[in-house]
Design a protein around this motif. Structure first.
Motif, short mmCIF file in Angstrom:
data_model
loop_
_atom_site.label_atom_id
_atom_site.label_comp_id
_atom_site.label_asym_id
_atom_site.label_seq_id
_atom_site.Cartn_x
_atom_site.Cartn_y
_atom_site.Cartn_z
N ASP A 199 0.81 -1.23 0.00
CA ASP A 199 0.00 0.00 0.00
C ASP A 199 0.84 1.27 0.00
O ASP A 199 0.41 2.32 0.48
CB ASP A 199 -0.96 0.01 1.20
CG ASP A 199 -1.88 -1.20 1.21
OD1 ASP A 199 -2.31 -1.62 0.12
OD2 ASP A 199 -2.15 -1.73 2.30
N GLY A 200 2.06 1.19 -0.50
CA GLY A 200 2.88 2.38 -0.63
C GLY A 200 3.55 2.86 0.63
O GLY A 200 4.10 3.97 0.67
N GLY A 201 3.50 2.07 1.69
CA GLY A 201 4.16 2.47 2.93
C GLY A 201 5.66 2.54 2.75
O GLY A 201 6.26 1.77 2.01
N ARG A 202 6.27 3.49 3.45
CA ARG A 202 7.71 3.71 3.27
C ARG A 202 8.27 4.44 4.49
O ARG A 202 7.61 5.31 5.05
CB ARG A 202 7.96 4.52 2.00
CG ARG A 202 9.43 4.71 1.61
CD ARG A 202 9.50 5.56 0.36
NE ARG A 202 10.85 5.83 -0.08
CZ ARG A 202 11.54 5.06 -0.90
NH1 ARG A 202 10.97 3.98 -1.42
NH2 ARG A 202 12.77 5.36 -1.26
N GLY A 203 9.46 4.08 4.88
CA GLY A 203 10.12 4.76 5.99
C GLY A 203 11.63 4.54 5.92
O GLY A 203 12.10 3.65 5.21
N ALA A 204 12.37 5.36 6.63
CA ALA A 204 13.83 5.25 6.61
C ALA A 204 14.38 5.51 8.00
O ALA A 204 13.78 6.25 8.79
CB ALA A 204 14.42 6.23 5.61
N GLU A 205 15.52 4.89 8.29
CA GLU A 205 16.18 5.13 9.57
C GLU A 205 17.69 5.03 9.40
O GLU A 205 18.18 4.34 8.50
CB GLU A 205 15.71 4.13 10.62
CG GLU A 205 16.07 2.68 10.34
CD GLU A 205 15.65 1.76 11.49
OE1 GLU A 205 15.23 2.27 12.53
OE2 GLU A 205 15.75 0.54 11.31
N ASP A 206 18.40 5.74 10.25
CA ASP A 206 19.85 5.68 10.23
C ASP A 206 20.31 4.33 10.77
O ASP A 206 19.68 3.76 11.67
CB ASP A 206 20.44 6.80 11.09
CG ASP A 206 20.17 8.18 10.51
OD1 ASP A 206 20.00 8.28 9.28
OD2 ASP A 206 20.10 9.15 11.29
N ARG A 207 21.40 3.83 10.24
CA ARG A 207 21.95 2.55 10.66
C ARG A 207 23.43 2.71 10.97
O ARG A 207 24.12 3.56 10.40
CB ARG A 207 21.79 1.50 9.56
CG ARG A 207 20.38 1.30 9.05
CD ARG A 207 19.52 0.61 10.07
NE ARG A 207 19.97 -0.78 10.28
CZ ARG A 207 19.48 -1.58 11.23
NH1 ARG A 207 18.57 -1.12 12.06
NH2 ARG A 207 19.92 -2.81 11.34
N ALA A 208 23.94 1.88 11.88
CA ALA A 208 25.36 1.87 12.21
C ALA A 208 25.74 0.47 12.68
O ALA A 208 24.94 -0.20 13.35
CB ALA A 208 25.68 2.90 13.30
N ILE A 209 26.94 0.04 12.32
CA ILE A 209 27.39 -1.31 12.68
C ILE A 209 28.92 -1.32 12.72
O ILE A 209 29.56 -0.57 11.98
CB ILE A 209 26.86 -2.33 11.66
CG1 ILE A 209 27.02 -3.75 12.17
CG2 ILE A 209 27.52 -2.16 10.31
CD1 ILE A 209 26.28 -4.78 11.31
#
Length: 232
Positions: A199-209
């Motif tokens: 249904d077009g859902g979208r999100g983003a988050e910062d990542r670190a490893i």
């Protein structure tokens, strides 16, 4: 993606390096590895052959190895659904490539075992240093993966920056010959993961490893382990 669980098994020494990553822990670990290999009849390279340590300033804002395109539904069995490891002797470039591959997935076209199998292709073939348990802990379990698939969840990872943690550099700088035991570099990668779903859902988050990357002279780099903590 889930965090790594506590390390177990034959790579305990490597895991202690990543968990502590302080000067004393790094020195003690590498000294222990030296003694272990020396006891087994292995010859430790001389200081004259010790490699130079990549500068933390040699980082890039672009990922050198982006995620491969999502495979089609019903992909050919045996064909990896994860981007292939790059041919490089640079631990920073390798770490960025792996992070982008780790943060990218498509539950619509790949099963959890397929994803894990693809990521395991990045592991070093030196079993005394390879830590498959730490790698597996980065993925959702098959049940959760199935629920994600029901929701059409898929993600693209981008590795924006990578560097050798200061504590690691300081420890190796005091005695570069310790690096020549296993040629394992600690590399911290930061970036972003963009997740999409039905249904077009979208999100983003910062990542670190923080990763343990093995780069022996004359060979391509390979993944050794993954830290439970991100080191600056």
């Amino acid at each position: 993606m889930p965090k790594s669980s506590p390390f177990t098994g034959q790579s305990t020494l490597l895991r202690r390096l990543l968990i502590g990553l302080g000067v004393l822990v790094v020195v003690a670990l590498l000294a222990g590895l030296t003694a272990r290999l020396a006891g087994g009849g292995h010859r430790t390279p001389s200081a004259a052959n010790s490699p130079s340590i990549p500068s933390t300033s040699a980082t890039s804002t672009a990922s050198p190895h982006g995620p491969s395109p999502a495979p089609s539904v019903g992909a050919t069995p045996g064909v990896s659904v994860v981007a292939a490891p790059p041919h490089t002797s640079d631990p920073i470039a390798y770490a960025k490539a792996f992070a982008a591959a780790l943060w990218s997935y498509d539950t619509r076209t790949a099963t959890q075992p397929q994803q894990l199998a693809g990521l395991r292709d990045w592991l070093t073939d030196e079993t005394k240093y390879a830590d498959p348990d730490a790698l597996a802990a980065q993925l959702p379990d098959p049940t959760l993966w199935s629920r994600m698939r029901d929701n059409g969840q898929h993600a693209v990872g981008e590795a924006a920056e990578a560097h050798l943690p200061a504590a690691w550099q300081q420890a190796i700088g005091k005695d570069p010959t310790q690096l020549t035991v296993a040629y394992i570099y600690a590399v911290t990668v930061t970036g972003k993961q963009t997740v999409s779903w039905l249904d077009g859902g979208r999100g983003a988050e910062d990542r670190a490893i923080t990763l343990a990357v093995q780069c022996r002279p004359g060979r391509d780099c390979a993944l050794a382990s993954i830290a439970t903590t991100v080191y600056p």
